[in-house]
Design a protein around this motif. Structure first.
Motif, mmCIF file in Angstrom:
data_model
loop_
_atom_site.group_PDB
_atom_site.id
_atom_site.type_symbol
_atom_site.label_atom_id
_atom_site.label_comp_id
_atom_site.label_asym_id
_atom_site.label_seq_id
_atom_site.Cartn_x
_atom_site.Cartn_y
_atom_site.Cartn_z
ATOM 1 N N GLY A 1 -26.063 6.483 -24.483
ATOM 2 C CA GLY A 1 -27.008 5.613 -23.789
ATOM 3 C C GLY A 1 -27.880 6.402 -22.827
ATOM 4 O O GLY A 1 -27.816 6.197 -21.612
ATOM 5 N N PRO A 2 -28.709 7.346 -23.337
ATOM 6 C CA PRO A 2 -29.512 8.192 -22.457
ATOM 7 C C PRO A 2 -30.498 7.389 -21.611
ATOM 8 O O PRO A 2 -31.041 6.383 -22.052
ATOM 9 C CB PRO A 2 -30.246 9.125 -23.429
ATOM 10 C CG PRO A 2 -30.246 8.403 -24.737
ATOM 11 C CD PRO A 2 -28.974 7.618 -24.767
ATOM 12 N N ALA A 3 -30.742 7.894 -20.394
ATOM 13 C CA ALA A 3 -31.574 7.170 -19.429
ATOM 14 C C ALA A 3 -32.851 7.892 -19.050
ATOM 15 O O ALA A 3 -33.778 7.284 -18.518
ATOM 16 C CB ALA A 3 -30.755 6.907 -18.165
ATOM 17 N N SER A 4 -32.931 9.196 -19.309
ATOM 18 C CA SER A 4 -34.011 9.990 -18.720
ATOM 19 C C SER A 4 -35.404 9.558 -19.180
ATOM 20 O O SER A 4 -36.344 9.558 -18.372
ATOM 21 C CB SER A 4 -33.807 11.479 -19.004
ATOM 22 O OG SER A 4 -33.706 11.733 -20.387
ATOM 23 N N THR A 5 -35.572 9.186 -20.449
ATOM 24 C CA THR A 5 -36.898 8.798 -20.927
ATOM 25 C C THR A 5 -37.312 7.445 -20.359
ATOM 26 O O THR A 5 -38.446 7.264 -19.907
ATOM 27 C CB THR A 5 -36.941 8.771 -22.463
ATOM 28 O OG1 THR A 5 -36.576 10.056 -22.964
ATOM 29 C CG2 THR A 5 -38.334 8.425 -22.961
ATOM 30 N N VAL A 6 -36.383 6.493 -20.356
ATOM 31 C CA VAL A 6 -36.690 5.150 -19.839
ATOM 32 C C VAL A 6 -37.048 5.219 -18.362
ATOM 33 O O VAL A 6 -38.088 4.703 -17.921
ATOM 34 C CB VAL A 6 -35.499 4.202 -20.047
ATOM 35 C CG1 VAL A 6 -35.769 2.839 -19.417
ATOM 36 C CG2 VAL A 6 -35.188 4.043 -21.538
ATOM 37 N N VAL A 7 -36.206 5.862 -17.578
ATOM 38 C CA VAL A 7 -36.436 5.933 -16.138
ATOM 39 C C VAL A 7 -37.627 6.831 -15.829
ATOM 40 O O VAL A 7 -38.443 6.513 -14.954
ATOM 41 C CB VAL A 7 -35.173 6.430 -15.407
ATOM 42 C CG1 VAL A 7 -35.429 6.566 -13.917
ATOM 43 C CG2 VAL A 7 -34.012 5.483 -15.654
ATOM 44 N N GLY A 8 -37.748 7.942 -16.552
ATOM 45 C CA GLY A 8 -38.879 8.830 -16.327
ATOM 46 C C GLY A 8 -40.206 8.149 -16.588
ATOM 47 O O GLY A 8 -41.165 8.296 -15.812
#
Length: 239
Positions: A181-188
């Protein structure tokens, strides 16, 4: 699925609360430079380059925005190749001729870990050019040793840090010892667009004409967008 929605929303709310002051501060500095003819240049490797592209030629986004495109750092040239080049301490130096900064430009360096040589070298190039350098990164990685020859990490080189607060390893969930469930692209993307929105708000306080793209799918957008691109065509390739 529901766990991811819950965790990503918690993280987005945290970023919105804790990065508001930095966004406002950065936006004012950026607007001052854009008014003087500067453009926003974005750099990232691998998945971080997706965020550099997100802000470029974007419906509802700023016109004076351009990604720094070095293809060997991009996923379509090979994921392993991109990763290896990001860690290569000579890569940016060997490709300096493809990078051009002018005095009022803004450089946004995107790197979740903030530890690899290519993003740090790019930040150094921006600093050497005397321009405003901003990072989009997660400071939760700050105890991870930098891989740059200087021993420094990205946050030690740039002028302003926008912290994504993404956990080390990127994944928000875990199962059987593995993160997912990676977050870096969504939050970035959310943090980057929040910054750009604030820049637009600041510009609107003084300017009648807003350098903002209309969607190409709106019937009245063609002339509006063409007139704005004409102003920046000598700096940005929109073809």
């Amino acid at each position: 699925m529901q766990s991811y929605w819950k965790e990503i929303n918690i993280l987005l709310e945290q970023v919105a609360e804790q990065e508001n002051e930095n966004i406002e501060y950065a936006s004012k500095l950026m607007v001052d430079r854009i008014k003087k003819g500067g453009i926003i240049q974005l750099f990232g490797c691998g998945h971080s380059h997706l965020l550099a592209q997100e802000a470029y030629y974007r419906a509802g986004g700023l016109v004076p925005v351009a990604p720094i495109t070095l293809e060997p750092l991009m996923l379509h040239k090979g994921a392993l190749t991109s990763s290896q080049n990001e860690k290569d301490p000579t890569f940016i130096g060997q490709n300096k001729d493809q990078i051009s900064f002018e005095p009022n430009d803004i450089l946004i360096v995107i790197s979740t870990s903030g530890r690899n040589p290519a993003p740090i070298d790019m930040a150094y190039l921006g600093k050497e050019a005397g321009i405003l350098v901003i990072s989009l990164q997660s400071l939760l990685y700050s105890d991870q040793e930098g891989r740059h020859a200087s021993g420094k990490r990205l946050e030690e080189v740039v002028d302003i840090v926008l912290n994504t607060h993404v956990p080390v390893g990127d994944g928000l969930l875990s199962n059987k010892g593995l993160q997912y469930g990676p977050a870096s692209t969504v939050v970035g993307a959310a943090l980057l667009n929040a910054l750009i929105c604030q820049v637009i708000v600041e510009i609107s306080k003084e300017a009648e004409e807003m350098p903002v793209f209309k969607s190409a799918n709106l019937s009245d957008s063609h002339l509006h967008n063409e007139a704005l691109m004409e102003k920046y065509k000598n700096r940005i390739d929109f073809n």
